[in-house]
Design an enzyme around this catalytic site. Structure first.
Site, short mmCIF file in Angstrom:
data_model
loop_
_atom_site.label_atom_id
_atom_site.label_comp_id
_atom_site.label_asym_id
_atom_site.label_seq_id
_atom_site.Cartn_x
_atom_site.Cartn_y
_atom_site.Cartn_z
N SER A 215 -4.33 0.84 -1.93
CA SER A 215 -5.38 1.02 -2.93
C SER A 215 -6.01 -0.35 -3.21
O SER A 215 -6.50 -0.98 -2.28
CB SER A 215 -4.82 1.66 -4.20
OG SER A 215 -5.85 1.95 -5.12
N HIS B 13 -7.57 4.43 -0.95
CA HIS B 13 -8.40 4.99 -2.02
C HIS B 13 -9.81 4.41 -1.93
O HIS B 13 -10.00 3.21 -2.14
CB HIS B 13 -7.79 4.66 -3.38
CG HIS B 13 -6.45 5.27 -3.60
ND1 HIS B 13 -5.54 4.77 -4.52
CD2 HIS B 13 -5.84 6.36 -3.04
CE1 HIS B 13 -4.44 5.52 -4.50
NE2 HIS B 13 -4.61 6.48 -3.61
N ASP C 239 0.74 6.11 -6.72
CA ASP C 239 0.48 7.03 -5.61
C ASP C 239 1.23 6.56 -4.37
O ASP C 239 1.11 5.40 -3.98
CB ASP C 239 -1.02 7.12 -5.33
CG ASP C 239 -1.37 8.20 -4.32
OD1 ASP C 239 -0.59 9.18 -4.20
OD2 ASP C 239 -2.41 8.07 -3.65
#
Length: 363
Positions: A176, A202, A298
């Site tokens: 991310s 992401h 995540d």
């Protein structure tokens, strides 16, 4: 003892965006807008006078291009920068270049109904400002990396790919905040005969194809945006399209790409947890999982599932992360076999593969 609020300077040529960002930021108790600037030349003076903790920076502005300003800023006075970008192909390329130059992360402006759209982004904006304020700021390398299209023997004679048995290795990666540069560093080191790689980073849908094309121009392996149903080949990396989950699937003895429009998981689509669970279910001990820099958790649950299914797992170490969030959570939950600096990860990965009886790779 009270904590001082995060001081934010907004740099954007749109008075509407400056006003909306000011309202969003000042609605939070832990941050405040200390100044606004319509262009980089005004921003330069306000940085000296106001000493902000974080800068929001528009990509395209008058008087001085946002990227030119960012490059000068990171060389002379490195500080956390959050880019504010439009959802266009041109802006996606410029934003990725900004991340290469040292920006921590980016948010996108809505194309229509800007006032309502920005309010919907309010949580993302404030979350990313909090992360940026704590992020490690890296000065870009002084050597300019020229981008040339790679030529291989494929230009003369196409490679023939054999049918793989169920022992074929597969690498899955999640990242991310800070991940675009971490992934570039990792993938550039991959040999042309590496196992197939699936990547969830992401990123909005307008950016993922540009990101994959950029990586493809730099790497020995081929990098592309993943397409549903395509076979996963050695020497290839597949990037999850924005707003779609990427999963590992099987068709007979072959690995194939599966894309899903299922609901967001861990607040994300694509989600690293979804990718890692699919690797646990469909590859088990033949998978290698890697979790890189990023905020939040995540991938932490999915990495534990991978490890419990027999996969080998790596996490990027704190020192080399821009944001030590996702790796930290994965380590805390017991899902990580090995913690490694980003620069060491390719060597350790292929050292482990060779220890399992795989052929030697030239990294």
């Amino acid at each position: 003892m009270s904590t001082q609020p995060i001081k934010v300077l907004i740099v954007d040529d749109s008075a509407l965006i400056r006003s909306l960002l000011t309202d969003i930021i000042n609605s939070q108790t832990d941050m405040e807008v200390v100044g606004v600037a319509p262009d980089p030349l005004v921003a330069r003076e306000k940085i000296k006078a106001l000493n902000p903790d974080v800068l929001t920076l528009d990509v395209e502005m008058p008087r001085m291009d946002g990227l030119v300003f960012l490059e000068k800023l990171m060389r002379l006075r490195p500080m956390p920068v959050l880019m504010v970008s439009s959802l266009t192909e041109k802006s996606s390329f410029l934003t990725l270049r900004a991340l290469e130059l040292g920006a921590v992360d980016f948010v996108t402006k809505p194309k229509i109904d800007i006032s309502r759209g920005m309010q919907e982004y309010a949580r993302e904006i404030t979350d990313k400002l909090r992360v940026a304020a704590k992020a490690r700021v890296r000065q870009p390398p002084h050597v300019h990396l020229s981008v040339e299209r790679k030529n291989t023997a494929d230009a003369v004679l196409p490679m023939e790919h054999r049918t793989f048995s169920s022992t074929e290795k597969i690498i899955v990666i999640g990242a991310s905040t800070g991940g675009t540069e971490a992934l570039k560093s990792f993938l550039v080191a991959m040999p042309a005969d590496s196992p197939g790689i699936l990547i969830t980073q992401h990123m909005p849908e307008a950016f993922t194809r540009t990101f994959a094309q950029r990586l493809n121009s730099l790497c020995r392996i081929s990098v592309k945006e993943a397409e549903h149903g395509e076979r996963i080949l050695p020497g290839h990396a597949y990037v999850a399209p924005g707003n779609r989950h990427l999963l590992l699937a099987r068709s007979g003895a072959n690995y194939v790409v599966e894309l899903s429009d299922g609901p967001p998981v861990s607040r994300h689509r694509p989600s690293v947890d979804v990718l890692f669970r699919s690797a646990a279910n469909r590859a088990g001990r033949n998978a290698v999982g890697i979790i890189m820099t990023g905020m939040g958790d995540d991938g932490a649950a999915g990495m534990l599932e991978m490890r419990e299914a027999g996969a080998y797992t790596f996490a990027q170490d704190e020192k080399s992360c821009v944001v030590f969030g996702m790796p930290k959570e994965a380590i805390a939950r017991g899902g990580v076999d090995e913690v490694a600096p980003l620069g060491e990860m390719p060597r350790r990965l292929f050292g482990w593969l060779e220890s399992q009886g795989n052929r030697a790779f030239r990294v």
